[in-house]
Write a protein that holds these residues in place. Structure first.
Motif, PDB file in Angstrom:
ATOM      1  N   ILE A 221      36.196  39.245  47.936  1.00 21.11           N
ATOM      2  CA  ILE A 221      34.837  39.284  47.392  1.00 21.11           C
ATOM      3  C   ILE A 221      34.181  37.923  47.604  1.00 21.11           C
ATOM      4  O   ILE A 221      34.671  36.901  47.100  1.00 21.11           O
ATOM      5  N   LEU A 249      32.945  49.170  41.051  1.00 22.58           N
ATOM      6  CA  LEU A 249      32.917  47.969  40.208  1.00 22.58           C
ATOM      7  C   LEU A 249      32.013  48.098  38.978  1.00 22.58           C
ATOM      8  O   LEU A 249      32.347  47.553  37.911  1.00 22.58           O
ATOM      9  N   THR A 252      33.873  48.999  35.745  1.00 20.82           N
ATOM     10  CA  THR A 252      35.064  48.215  35.421  1.00 20.82           C
ATOM     11  C   THR A 252      34.668  46.959  34.653  1.00 20.82           C
ATOM     12  O   THR A 252      33.481  46.641  34.526  1.00 20.82           O
ATOM     13  N   PRO A 253      35.643  46.195  34.153  1.00 21.65           N
ATOM     14  CA  PRO A 253      35.311  44.920  33.506  1.00 21.65           C
ATOM     15  C   PRO A 253      34.678  43.907  34.452  1.00 21.65           C
ATOM     16  O   PRO A 253      34.203  42.855  34.006  1.00 21.65           O
ATOM     17  N   PHE A 254      34.657  44.241  35.761  1.00 20.16           N
ATOM     18  CA  PHE A 254      34.121  43.315  36.757  1.00 20.16           C
ATOM     19  C   PHE A 254      32.698  43.680  37.178  1.00 20.16           C
ATOM     20  O   PHE A 254      32.226  43.271  38.236  1.00 20.16           O
ATOM     21  N   GLY A 256      29.961  42.617  36.350  1.00 21.09           N
ATOM     22  CA  GLY A 256      29.069  41.482  36.531  1.00 21.09           C
ATOM     23  C   GLY A 256      28.950  41.014  37.966  1.00 21.09           C
ATOM     24  O   GLY A 256      27.955  40.368  38.326  1.00 21.09           O
ATOM     25  N   GLU A 257      29.949  41.315  38.796  1.00 23.23           N
ATOM     26  CA  GLU A 257      29.888  40.925  40.210  1.00 23.23           C
ATOM     27  C   GLU A 257      28.636  41.468  40.897  1.00 23.23           C
ATOM     28  O   GLU A 257      28.118  40.850  41.826  1.00 23.23           O
ATOM     29  N   LEU A 356      42.211  51.365  40.235  1.00 22.48           N
ATOM     30  CA  LEU A 356      42.686  50.004  39.993  1.00 22.48           C
ATOM     31  C   LEU A 356      44.084  50.021  39.374  1.00 22.48           C
ATOM     32  O   LEU A 356      44.934  49.186  39.714  1.00 22.48           O
ATOM     33  N   ASN A 379      42.657  40.316  45.060  1.00 23.81           N
ATOM     34  CA  ASN A 379      42.193  40.007  43.712  1.00 23.81           C
ATOM     35  C   ASN A 379      42.347  41.258  42.860  1.00 23.81           C
ATOM     36  O   ASN A 379      42.587  42.349  43.383  1.00 23.81           O
ATOM     37  N   ASP A 380      42.210  41.102  41.541  1.00 20.47           N
ATOM     38  CA  ASP A 380      42.415  42.258  40.663  1.00 20.47           C
ATOM     39  C   ASP A 380      41.197  43.179  40.597  1.00 20.47           C
ATOM     40  O   ASP A 380      41.213  44.180  39.893  1.00 20.47           O
ATOM     41  N   HIS A 381      40.144  42.854  41.347  1.00 20.63           N
ATOM     42  CA  HIS A 381      38.997  43.747  41.487  1.00 20.63           C
ATOM     43  C   HIS A 381      39.255  44.789  42.579  1.00 20.63           C
ATOM     44  O   HIS A 381      38.526  45.777  42.682  1.00 20.63           O
ATOM     45  N   SER A 382      40.238  44.533  43.427  1.00 19.71           N
ATOM     46  CA  SER A 382      40.375  45.250  44.696  1.00 19.71           C
ATOM     47  C   SER A 382      41.280  46.473  44.582  1.00 19.71           C
ATOM     48  O   SER A 382      42.280  46.465  43.846  1.00 19.71           O
TER      49      SER A 382
END
Length: 439
Positions: A221, A249, A252-254, A256-257, A356, A379-382
């Motif tokens: 990312i 995304l 998910t907790p991500f 904000g990306e 995830l 990364n843990d987003h992937s």
């Protein structure tokens, strides 16, 4: 009308032509020449695909069949006339169309809903449903190129990394933009220090920057906020290619990306983090054919529309379309509208959590049992795990994508798995079992 040879020879040339080429005569002739009907081999090949779709692990396509409600929605649209005769979404969906046979209301609504999901300000959203993620990228780059060229009188240079999707190379060629390849960190994300160096070298040119949210092979990312910091006080346009990750995304907790706005800690004002975003509909969402979301701000569209209209102002459709494509598919936006409902978004949230979780499971099992393949998750987003290529049998059985990566300074053949919603734990376990053949 049937005709024999003697009768044909007694006719004049024109009469004979009409007789032989009449619809009835052509149909009779065609029936006489056609072999007995049977299922074509191509259709038989299609029928076998459904039996193997759960093994499709190498590419970012959700192979799950959409829910029954989706097909019921298709039937509702057909009953209303859509796809029963010619519809066309030509032009700007946010402006009145002189061609009434369109589904612009559905298109506007789904863009507004997804725009809200990506944190665009209400009332400052513009976009449309494109033919694909690449088509959405094309519109983003064309918009950025046009705005920057109009503002400065100088064509921008386009900045992206070697990890970006290959379509970016194609599109920069189509748009005749000079590329600046930015270095990456070891995990594949853009190196913003190198971006700054490159920007300083080319300070006399505006910058059209492509940030990839989920690189094609590694799932890295590019850091949007760090990129935007380097672009401060420069003439720049930042486009996000979020083809796959843009689908899951936000759930998910991500999330904000991908938020388009963020509050400036010093001034308290809301600032734009990026200018436009491209997301594929056929990847995470599982839409049955290629399509893409293209979303930007209405303010950007207004900046784009003015120079665009100097060249493209087709009086006969009574509006400035603002799109590269003229005639546009009206069926896909109405069908994809189904995926913007609250119930569909809840399904997407469940799928996002599952992929995830399953990616973490796959990485753990590979590290426990197949560490010699050097598995990596960027990364843990992937939802991507990449590793040294196993035996060809495994690569072919699971349609694994492969390419050479640098491992300890050596170009090494690698493969990856993209954990999509159809890749359930049972499928991953079968894959892990098959990996034993590489031992």
């Amino acid at each position: 009308m049937t005709i024999n040879r003697r009768h044909f020879l007694s006719m004049t040339g024109a009469t004979a032509l009409v007789a032989v080429c009449s619809p009835q005569a052509l149909a009779t002739s065609a029936r006489a020449q056609q072999p007995p009907k049977k299922a074509p081999s191509a259709l038989k090949n299609l029928q076998k695909f459904a039996r193997h779709k759960e093994r499709f692990l190498g590419y970012p396509i959700n192979m799950n069949t959409p829910p029954e409600e989706f097909f019921a929605w298709r039937n509702e649209l057909a009953a209303a006339g859509l796809n029963q005769f010619a519809f066309n979404n030509v032009g700007n969906p946010y402006t009145h169309s002189h061609i009434p046979f369109n589904c612009h209301p559905f298109e506007r609504e789904l863009i507004d809903r997804f725009g809200a999901l990506y944190g665009f300000s209400a009332g400052n959203i513009w976009g449309f449903l494109s033919n694909s993620g690449t088509d959405s990228n094309l519109h983003g780059l064309y918009m950025g190129r046009t705005i920057l060229h109009n503002r400065t009188g100088v064509l921008p240079k386009i900045y992206f990394t070697k990890e970006a999707h290959y379509s970016i190379q194609i599109l920069r060629d189509v748009l005749q933009l000079e590329p600046v390849i930015v270095g990456t960190k070891p995990g594949g994300a853009m190196d913003t220090d190198d971006l700054e160096r490159q920007l300083n070298i080319h300070r006399n040119h505006p910058a059209l920057v492509v940030a990839t949210i989920g690189t094609t092979f590694k799932g890295a990312i590019d850091p949007v906020d760090a990129i935007q910091e380097k672009l401060r006080n420069r003439d720049a346009y930042l486009h996000l290619d979020a083809a796959l990750f843009g689908g899951f995304l936000p759930h998910t907790p991500f999330a904000g990306e991908l938020q388009q706005q963020a509050r400036d800690p010093l001034s308290g004002r809301m600032l734009n983090r990026y200018d436009s975003i491209a997301v594929s509909c056929h990847k995470f969402f599982g839409f049955p054919s290629p399509a893409g979301l293209f979303i930007t701000t209405e303010a950007n569209f207004d900046l784009f529309r003015e120079p665009f209209s100097r060249i493209h102002d087709p009086e006969y459709i009574k509006q400035v379309p603002g799109t590269i494509t003229c005639s546009r598919d009206a069926v896909k936006p109405a069908e994809f509208y189904f995926f913007s409902s609250s119930k569909a978004l809840a399904r997407q949230a469940a799928d996002a959590k599952a992929i995830l979780d399953n990616t973490a499971y796959l990485l753990k099992e590979m590290n426990n049992h197949y560490s010699f393949l050097r598995p990596v998750r960027a990364n843990d987003h992937s939802n991507i795990v990449y590793f040294i290529t196993p035996l060809k049998m495994v690569v072919n059985r699971y349609s694994l994508a492969t390419m050479r990566l640098d491992i300890d300074g050596i170009p090494t053949p690698c493969a990856h798995i993209v954990v999509m919603p159809h890749a359930k734990k049972e499928t991953l376990d079968r894959f892990l079992t098959d990996l034993r053949t590489t031992g």
